[in-house]
Design a protein around this motif. Structure first.
Motif, PDB file in Angstrom:
ATOM      1  N   PHE A  85       0.718  -1.091   0.039  1.00 32.86           N
ATOM      2  CA  PHE A  85      -0.063  -0.087  -0.102  1.00 32.86           C
ATOM      3  C   PHE A  85       0.848   1.310  -0.069  1.00 32.86           C
ATOM      4  N   LEU A  86       2.008   1.100   0.892  1.00 31.83           N
ATOM      5  CA  LEU A  86       2.809   2.275   1.010  1.00 31.83           C
ATOM      6  C   LEU A  86       3.410   2.671  -0.412  1.00 31.83           C
ATOM      7  N   ALA A  87       3.914   1.622  -1.214  1.00 29.58           N
ATOM      8  CA  ALA A  87       4.631   1.830  -2.464  1.00 29.58           C
ATOM      9  C   ALA A  87       3.480   2.263  -3.368  1.00 29.58           C
ATOM     10  N   GLY A  88       2.351   1.821  -3.255  1.00 27.89           N
ATOM     11  CA  GLY A  88       1.267   2.499  -4.403  1.00 27.89           C
ATOM     12  C   GLY A  88       0.979   4.003  -4.104  1.00 27.89           C
ATOM     13  N   LEU A  89       0.992   4.314  -2.691  1.00 28.65           N
ATOM     14  CA  LEU A  89       0.914   5.545  -2.364  1.00 28.65           C
ATOM     15  C   LEU A  89       1.811   6.445  -2.940  1.00 28.65           C
ATOM     16  N   GLY A  90       2.913   6.051  -2.730  1.00 32.45           N
ATOM     17  CA  GLY A  90       4.399   6.591  -3.477  1.00 32.45           C
ATOM     18  C   GLY A  90       4.239   6.913  -4.609  1.00 32.45           C
ATOM     19  N   ALA A  91       3.967   5.571  -5.584  1.00 37.35           N
ATOM     20  CA  ALA A  91       3.807   6.011  -7.101  1.00 37.35           C
ATOM     21  C   ALA A  91       2.757   6.906  -7.346  1.00 37.35           C
ATOM     22  N   PHE A  92       1.715   6.655  -6.828  1.00 32.98           N
ATOM     23  CA  PHE A  92       0.405   7.512  -7.350  1.00 32.98           C
ATOM     24  C   PHE A  92       0.836   9.359  -6.994  1.00 32.98           C
ATOM     25  N   LEU A  93       1.631   9.562  -5.569  1.00 31.63           N
ATOM     26  CA  LEU A  93       2.173  10.729  -5.362  1.00 31.63           C
ATOM     27  C   LEU A  93       2.840  11.417  -6.401  1.00 31.63           C
ATOM     28  N   GLY A 116     -11.392  25.329  -9.842  1.00 28.05           N
ATOM     29  CA  GLY A 116     -10.889  24.056  -9.744  1.00 28.05           C
ATOM     30  C   GLY A 116     -10.312  23.725  -8.121  1.00 28.05           C
ATOM     31  N   LEU A 117      -9.672  24.888  -7.887  1.00 24.98           N
ATOM     32  CA  LEU A 117      -9.219  24.737  -6.406  1.00 24.98           C
ATOM     33  C   LEU A 117     -10.219  25.083  -5.402  1.00 24.98           C
ATOM     34  N   VAL A 118     -11.296  25.760  -5.681  1.00 24.40           N
ATOM     35  CA  VAL A 118     -12.303  25.703  -4.684  1.00 24.40           C
ATOM     36  C   VAL A 118     -13.041  24.441  -4.673  1.00 24.40           C
ATOM     37  N   ALA A 144      -0.152   9.874   9.038  1.00 22.20           N
ATOM     38  CA  ALA A 144      -1.393  10.779   8.734  1.00 22.20           C
ATOM     39  C   ALA A 144      -0.853  12.042   8.134  1.00 22.20           C
ATOM     40  N   ALA A 145       0.628  12.463   8.604  1.00 21.69           N
ATOM     41  CA  ALA A 145       1.111  13.666   8.087  1.00 21.69           C
ATOM     42  C   ALA A 145       1.075  13.549   6.290  1.00 21.69           C
ATOM     43  N   ILE A 146       1.887  12.044   6.211  1.00 15.82           N
ATOM     44  CA  ILE A 146       2.153  11.607   4.750  1.00 15.82           C
ATOM     45  C   ILE A 146       0.644  11.584   4.150  1.00 15.82           C
ATOM     46  N   VAL A 147      -0.469  11.352   4.548  1.00 15.95           N
ATOM     47  CA  VAL A 147      -1.596  11.091   3.606  1.00 15.95           C
ATOM     48  C   VAL A 147      -2.327  12.464   3.560  1.00 15.95           C
ATOM     49  N   ALA A 148      -1.810  13.773   4.604  1.00 17.04           N
ATOM     50  CA  ALA A 148      -2.285  15.086   4.487  1.00 17.04           C
ATOM     51  C   ALA A 148      -1.499  15.597   3.150  1.00 17.04           C
ATOM     52  N   GLY A 149       0.016  15.431   3.231  1.00 13.22           N
ATOM     53  CA  GLY A 149       0.691  15.558   1.950  1.00 13.22           C
ATOM     54  C   GLY A 149      -0.004  15.307   0.889  1.00 13.22           C
ATOM     55  N   TYR A 150      -0.208  14.405   0.527  1.00 13.03           N
ATOM     56  CA  TYR A 150      -0.744  13.344  -0.552  1.00 13.03           C
ATOM     57  C   TYR A 150      -1.955  14.158  -0.814  1.00 13.03           C
ATOM     58  N   ALA A 151      -2.796  14.512  -0.148  1.00 19.35           N
ATOM     59  CA  ALA A 151      -3.968  15.215  -0.120  1.00 19.35           C
ATOM     60  C   ALA A 151      -3.766  16.513  -0.731  1.00 19.35           C
ATOM     61  N   VAL A 152      -2.807  17.085  -0.325  1.00 23.24           N
ATOM     62  CA  VAL A 152      -2.496  18.616  -0.824  1.00 23.24           C
ATOM     63  C   VAL A 152      -2.008  18.550  -2.270  1.00 23.24           C
ATOM     64  N   VAL A 153      -1.156  17.501  -2.575  1.00 23.83           N
ATOM     65  CA  VAL A 153      -0.799  17.413  -3.833  1.00 23.83           C
ATOM     66  C   VAL A 153      -1.875  17.141  -4.810  1.00 23.83           C
ATOM     67  N   LEU A 154      -2.744  16.332  -4.233  1.00 24.34           N
ATOM     68  CA  LEU A 154      -4.061  15.934  -4.936  1.00 24.34           C
ATOM     69  C   LEU A 154      -4.717  16.929  -5.539  1.00 24.34           C
ATOM     70  N   VAL A 155      -5.086  17.956  -4.633  1.00 21.66           N
ATOM     71  CA  VAL A 155      -5.992  19.081  -4.650  1.00 21.66           C
ATOM     72  C   VAL A 155      -5.316  20.178  -5.553  1.00 21.66           C
ATOM     73  N   VAL A 156      -3.995  20.045  -5.750  1.00 21.01           N
ATOM     74  CA  VAL A 156      -3.246  21.046  -6.533  1.00 21.01           C
ATOM     75  C   VAL A 156      -3.527  20.569  -7.953  1.00 21.01           C
ATOM     76  N   ALA A 157      -3.381  19.115  -8.039  1.00 20.57           N
ATOM     77  CA  ALA A 157      -3.014  18.534  -9.399  1.00 20.57           C
ATOM     78  C   ALA A 157      -4.485  18.952  -9.972  1.00 20.57           C
ATOM     79  N   ALA A 158      -5.769  18.478  -9.154  1.00 17.96           N
ATOM     80  CA  ALA A 158      -7.180  19.153  -9.721  1.00 17.96           C
ATOM     81  C   ALA A 158      -7.110  20.294 -10.053  1.00 17.96           C
ATOM     82  N   ALA A 159      -6.780  21.330  -9.167  1.00 18.32           N
ATOM     83  CA  ALA A 159      -6.952  22.624  -9.741  1.00 18.32           C
ATOM     84  C   ALA A 159      -6.202  22.900 -11.033  1.00 18.32           C
ATOM     85  N   PHE A 160      -4.946  22.367 -11.153  1.00 17.65           N
ATOM     86  CA  PHE A 160      -4.276  22.826 -12.506  1.00 17.65           C
ATOM     87  C   PHE A 160      -4.962  21.969 -13.560  1.00 17.65           C
ATOM     88  N   ALA A 161      -5.443  20.821 -13.317  1.00 15.91           N
ATOM     89  CA  ALA A 161      -6.339  20.332 -14.424  1.00 15.91           C
ATOM     90  C   ALA A 161      -7.272  21.059 -14.958  1.00 15.91           C
TER      91      ALA A 161
END
Length: 218
Positions: A85-93, A116-118, A144-161
């Motif tokens: 799971f951690l390997a998959g999370l890292g790859a998707f990040l 998009g950001l909103v 939990a901090a790693i998951v939060a960081g992943y969420a931030v990157v995901l939000v930014v990616a969606a906004a740029f999309a």
């Protein structure tokens, strides 16, 4: 034409994988799930993507690695995440970072980016609290901090999309956000009715639409 053929083949593989998820055909998924992203990687390799090509190929290849890693059983909701799971999370990040860099090769529309950001923040705010609380209980504060960081990157990616102003990429970016949010609730909070099917359908559509939205010919 080769791009269209490969996209059609990816769509066929996706339909097989969605059916396998719905019917819980685990063995079928060992072939069908990687096949979808492998075909999308091939489509990106032959598509006219301009400056975005290397980043799109990298993003889809990382998605393929993440898919293979997440073929392993997830385990109970309250169990600590395993190595796969951690390997998959890292790859998707890293894949989300590659998508961001691909989007940055296109002109960005400020109003669309803010919208998009909103939207991304609204989805994140709804899903993130319970996910972080459960992740901290099951694996501690660092995870939990790693998951939060992943969420931030995901939000930014969606906004740029959304910021690209391209309809397919916009829908794809928001679907990726929805897919990951649903998967996180499935993994860390509680199972969602129809969750596995909705996760895989929205995920495959997201990857394909973001690719299509960046192809010059489309």
């Amino acid at each position: 034409m080769p791009t269209v053929v490969l996209l059609v083949l990816a769509a066929v593989a996706a339909l097989v994988d969605w059916w396998a998820v719905a019917r819980q055909w685990v063995r079928t998924r060992y072939l069908s799930k990687p096949a979808v992203l492998a075909l999308l990687v091939a489509a990106a390799c032959v598509a006219d993507l301009g400056d975005a090509k290397a980043w799109v190929v990298a993003a889809l290849a990382l998605g393929l690695l993440g898919d293979v890693a997440l073929l392993a059983p997830a385990g109970p909701v309250d169990a600590p995440p395993g190595t796969a799971f951690l390997a998959g999370l890292g790859a998707f990040l890293l894949g989300h970072v590659a998508w961001i860099l691909a989007f940055l090769t296109r002109d960005s529309h400020g109003v669309a980016f803010v919208a998009g950001l909103v939207a991304a923040l609204a989805v994140g705010a709804f899903a993130l609290g319970p996910v972080l609380a459960s992740a901290r209980r099951s694996a501690g504060l660092p995870f939990a901090a790693i998951v939060a960081g992943y969420a931030v990157v995901l939000v930014v990616a969606a906004a740029f999309a959304v910021g690209t102003g391209r309809e397919a990429t916009t829908v794809g970016g928001l679907l990726f956000l929805l897919s990951d949010a649903t998967l996180a609730r499935e993994r860390f909070v509680r199972p969602v009715r129809g969750g596995p099917v909705s996760v895989i359908v929205s995920y495959h559509l997201a990857q394909a639409l973001m690719l299509i939205g960046l192809v010059h010919a489309f």
